[in-house]
Design a protein around this motif. Structure first.
Motif, PDB file in Angstrom:
ATOM      1  N   ALA A 131       0.803  -1.193   0.130  1.00 22.89           N
ATOM      2  CA  ALA A 131       0.168   0.042  -0.010  1.00 22.89           C
ATOM      3  C   ALA A 131       0.867   1.175   0.076  1.00 22.89           C
ATOM      4  CB  ALA A 131      -0.796   0.202   1.340  1.00 22.89           C
ATOM      5  N   PHE A 132       0.315   2.279  -0.500  1.00 19.25           N
ATOM      6  CA  PHE A 132       0.997   3.626  -0.495  1.00 19.25           C
ATOM      7  C   PHE A 132      -0.162   4.721  -0.531  1.00 19.25           C
ATOM      8  CE2 PHE A 132       0.519   2.430  -5.027  1.00 19.25           C
ATOM      9  CZ  PHE A 132       0.278   3.496  -5.614  1.00 19.25           C
ATOM     10  N   THR A 133       0.547   5.697  -0.099  1.00 18.11           N
ATOM     11  CA  THR A 133      -0.720   7.064   0.075  1.00 18.11           C
ATOM     12  C   THR A 133      -0.008   8.016  -0.861  1.00 18.11           C
ATOM     13  OG1 THR A 133       0.654   7.940   1.868  1.00 18.11           O
ATOM     14  CG2 THR A 133      -0.969   6.317   2.230  1.00 18.11           C
ATOM     15  N   TYR A 134      -0.976   9.090  -1.094  1.00 18.10           N
ATOM     16  CA  TYR A 134      -0.814  10.212  -1.974  1.00 18.10           C
ATOM     17  C   TYR A 134      -1.856  11.348  -1.425  1.00 18.10           C
ATOM     18  CZ  TYR A 134      -1.175  13.359  -6.096  1.00 18.10           C
ATOM     19  OH  TYR A 134      -1.318  14.648  -6.602  1.00 18.10           O
ATOM     20  N   SER A 135      -1.461  12.493  -1.481  1.00 16.37           N
ATOM     21  CA  SER A 135      -2.094  13.553  -0.971  1.00 16.37           C
ATOM     22  C   SER A 135      -1.616  14.687  -1.787  1.00 16.37           C
ATOM     23  CB  SER A 135      -2.199  13.776   0.351  1.00 16.37           C
ATOM     24  OG  SER A 135      -0.784  14.151   1.062  1.00 16.37           O
ATOM     25  N   ASN A 136      -2.369  15.679  -1.884  1.00 12.86           N
ATOM     26  CA  ASN A 136      -2.276  17.029  -2.754  1.00 12.86           C
ATOM     27  C   ASN A 136      -3.193  18.193  -2.091  1.00 12.86           C
ATOM     28  OD1 ASN A 136      -1.483  18.351  -5.692  1.00 12.86           O
ATOM     29  ND2 ASN A 136       0.052  17.668  -4.475  1.00 12.86           N
ATOM     30  N   PRO A 137      -2.625  19.331  -2.167  1.00 12.34           N
ATOM     31  CA  PRO A 137      -3.771  20.333  -1.830  1.00 12.34           C
ATOM     32  C   PRO A 137      -5.076  20.227  -2.670  1.00 12.34           C
ATOM     33  CG  PRO A 137      -1.545  21.270  -1.800  1.00 12.34           C
ATOM     34  CD  PRO A 137      -1.412  19.852  -2.355  1.00 12.34           C
ATOM     35  N   ASN A 178       4.246   8.061  -8.293  1.00 15.31           N
ATOM     36  CA  ASN A 178       5.613   9.004  -8.077  1.00 15.31           C
ATOM     37  C   ASN A 178       6.491   8.818  -9.249  1.00 15.31           C
ATOM     38  OD1 ASN A 178       7.384  10.983  -6.286  1.00 15.31           O
ATOM     39  ND2 ASN A 178       8.381   8.893  -6.852  1.00 15.31           N
ATOM     40  N   ASP A 179       6.704   7.589  -9.595  1.00 12.39           N
ATOM     41  CA  ASP A 179       7.901   7.336 -10.704  1.00 12.39           C
ATOM     42  C   ASP A 179       7.322   8.359 -11.956  1.00 12.39           C
ATOM     43  OD1 ASP A 179       8.896   5.870  -8.583  1.00 12.39           O
ATOM     44  OD2 ASP A 179       8.628   3.861  -9.707  1.00 12.39           O
ATOM     45  N   ALA A 215       6.953  21.955 -13.031  1.00  8.04           N
ATOM     46  CA  ALA A 215       7.832  21.020 -12.812  1.00  8.04           C
ATOM     47  C   ALA A 215       7.941  20.564 -11.338  1.00  8.04           C
ATOM     48  CB  ALA A 215       9.102  21.236 -13.519  1.00  8.04           C
ATOM     49  N   ALA A 216       8.195  21.594 -10.592  1.00 10.30           N
ATOM     50  CA  ALA A 216       8.420  21.665  -9.247  1.00 10.30           C
ATOM     51  C   ALA A 216       7.201  20.967  -8.499  1.00 10.30           C
ATOM     52  CB  ALA A 216       8.615  22.939  -8.359  1.00 10.30           C
ATOM     53  N   TRP A 217       5.812  21.036  -8.950  1.00 11.91           N
ATOM     54  CA  TRP A 217       4.618  20.287  -8.489  1.00 11.91           C
ATOM     55  C   TRP A 217       4.834  18.833  -9.021  1.00 11.91           C
ATOM     56  CZ3 TRP A 217      -0.165  20.106 -11.923  1.00 11.91           C
ATOM     57  CH2 TRP A 217      -1.065  19.416 -11.184  1.00 11.91           C
ATOM     58  N   PHE A 218       5.276  18.530 -10.005  1.00 14.47           N
ATOM     59  CA  PHE A 218       5.226  17.107 -10.303  1.00 14.47           C
ATOM     60  C   PHE A 218       6.492  16.537  -9.586  1.00 14.47           C
ATOM     61  CE2 PHE A 218       3.991  17.287 -15.221  1.00 14.47           C
ATOM     62  CZ  PHE A 218       2.704  17.648 -14.838  1.00 14.47           C
ATOM     63  N   SER A 219       7.516  17.377  -8.878  1.00 17.21           N
ATOM     64  CA  SER A 219       8.284  16.566  -8.298  1.00 17.21           C
ATOM     65  C   SER A 219       8.184  16.053  -6.958  1.00 17.21           C
ATOM     66  CB  SER A 219       9.516  17.701  -8.122  1.00 17.21           C
ATOM     67  OG  SER A 219       9.668  18.714  -7.007  1.00 17.21           O
ATOM     68  N   PHE A 220       7.215  16.402  -6.282  1.00 12.33           N
ATOM     69  CA  PHE A 220       7.143  16.302  -4.916  1.00 12.33           C
ATOM     70  C   PHE A 220       5.509  15.314  -4.458  1.00 12.33           C
ATOM     71  CE2 PHE A 220       7.834  18.528  -0.428  1.00 12.33           C
ATOM     72  CZ  PHE A 220       8.768  17.482  -0.136  1.00 12.33           C
ATOM     73  N   THR A 221       5.728  14.383  -5.086  1.00 19.06           N
ATOM     74  CA  THR A 221       4.389  13.524  -5.177  1.00 19.06           C
ATOM     75  C   THR A 221       4.465  12.375  -4.033  1.00 19.06           C
ATOM     76  OG1 THR A 221       4.766  12.275  -6.908  1.00 19.06           O
ATOM     77  CG2 THR A 221       3.300  13.927  -7.544  1.00 19.06           C
TER      78      THR A 221
END
Length: 337
Positions: free
Chosen positions: A3-9, A187-188, A221-227
């Motif tokens: 399992a993994f998690t993901y969150s974003n504003p 993320n990859d 690009a910075a947004w993509f970098s930090f998932t």
């Protein structure tokens, strides 16, 4: 697959002039009486925000906890928080929002207006400097901001070297997230695309410092970098940088410039398949390509430039040792000296 998690504003506004939506966002979040958290260098620019705060909280580099404590008191009576600046202001604002939580534990709504590429606004974690001058951190789902406004016009006020060095910080996020243990397929994909975009857009930002469209490309690009913020922030370049950054007054973006190429070289034999993919995306040996990008942007490359020598690095390596032996960490530090 584990399992993994993901969150974003939940809400992210893009483009030059997007800060004009700040009043509507504050209204939506029922936070029209807000405290502003910013840095001394941006105090003269707070008038560019389209609405005035009930209190202004000033935070220094690396978010000293003593200043955060003062900010918690200054935010009394505010119904929300707006952060305006880079990682230090945003992280401090996150902590203040949680410490001013209501009786039900709900943090104050927080809107971030970033002016660097540090991507602090994307993580449910916050860093600060403790009373001993060392970097520390906290994690809490409530630290995740409610909305972000990536306004390239406001980003234009950021000095170019600071902008570019935090761009290397974003590259560090992408690389270390990709190299993190475990399965993280989303993320990859995002990290590799972030790397492509940063290699393409950061040199163009240096060549055309007045181009708001390019700065928006940098922000995407910075947004993509930090998932994968938790794993990225726990990466070796990040942790080695934190060990010397707050203690010696070196900004986080600069610690990434100093250490990332050498950390990649250290990790390459331990995860050759992953590093080979990075090399393919970058168009050559990954460590050499990162070092070449940093040099082409005229960013710092030597720890010694900040008055730090082998004794200080030996102490840092000894304190950080655990997963990796102190001798290995020291060799990596010294390669960057």
């Amino acid at each position: 697959m584990p399992a993994f998690t993901y969150s974003n504003p939940r809400v992210i506004h893009w483009g030059a002039g997007s800060v004009d939506r700040l009043p509507a966002e504050l209204e939506r979040l029922e936070a029209t009486r807000f405290a502003l958290v910013t840095t001394r260098s941006l105090l003269a620019e707070t008038g560019r925000l389209p609405v005035a705060p009930v209190a202004t909280i000033v935070i220094g580099q690396h978010a000293p906890m003593a200043q955060v404590d003062t900010g918690v008191e200054q935010a009394a009576g505010a119904g929300g928080i707006v952060s305006f600046g880079g990682g230090s202001a945003i992280d401090a604002a996150k902590i203040i929002s949680v410490r001013r939580a209501d009786a039900g534990g709900r943090a104050l709504p927080h809107i971030a207006v970033p002016t660097t590429l540090s991507a602090a606004e994307l993580a449910a974690g916050a860093g600060y400097t403790n009373a001993d001058g060392d970097k520390a951190g906290m994690r809490d789902p409530r630290l995740l901001v409610d909305a972000v406004m990536y306004d390239a016009e406001l980003a234009m006020m950021t000095p170019l070297e600071l902008w570019l060095s935090t761009g290397i910080r974003a590259l560090d996020h992408a690389v270390e997230g990709f190299l993190a243990e475990g399965d993280h397929p989303f993320n990859d994909v995002m990290a590799l695309e972030a790397i492509r975009r940063l290699f393409d857009s950061l040199p163009r930002a240096r060549a055309a410092p007045g181009d708001t469209a390019v700065r928006t490309e940098n922000q995407v690009a910075a947004w993509f970098s930090f998932t994968l913020p938790g794993a990225s922030a726990a990466g070796l370049s990040h942790t080695m940088g934190k060990q010397i950054g707050a203690r010696h007054g070196i900004p986080h973006g600069v610690t990434s410039c100093l250490l990332l190429p050498h950390v990649i070289r250290f990790l390459a034999p331990k995860m050759p398949g992953r590093v080979a993919i990075l090399s393919e995306v970058m168009g050559g040996d990954a460590a050499d390509c990162v070092q070449g990008l940093i040099a082409s942007l005229d960013l710092p490359q030597h720890i010694a430039s900040f008055g730090v020598g082998e004794p200080e690095l030996r102490r840092a390596a000894a304190e950080l040792a655990g997963r990796y032996p102190a001798d290995d960490l020291l060799r990596t530090y010294l390669a960057a000296l």
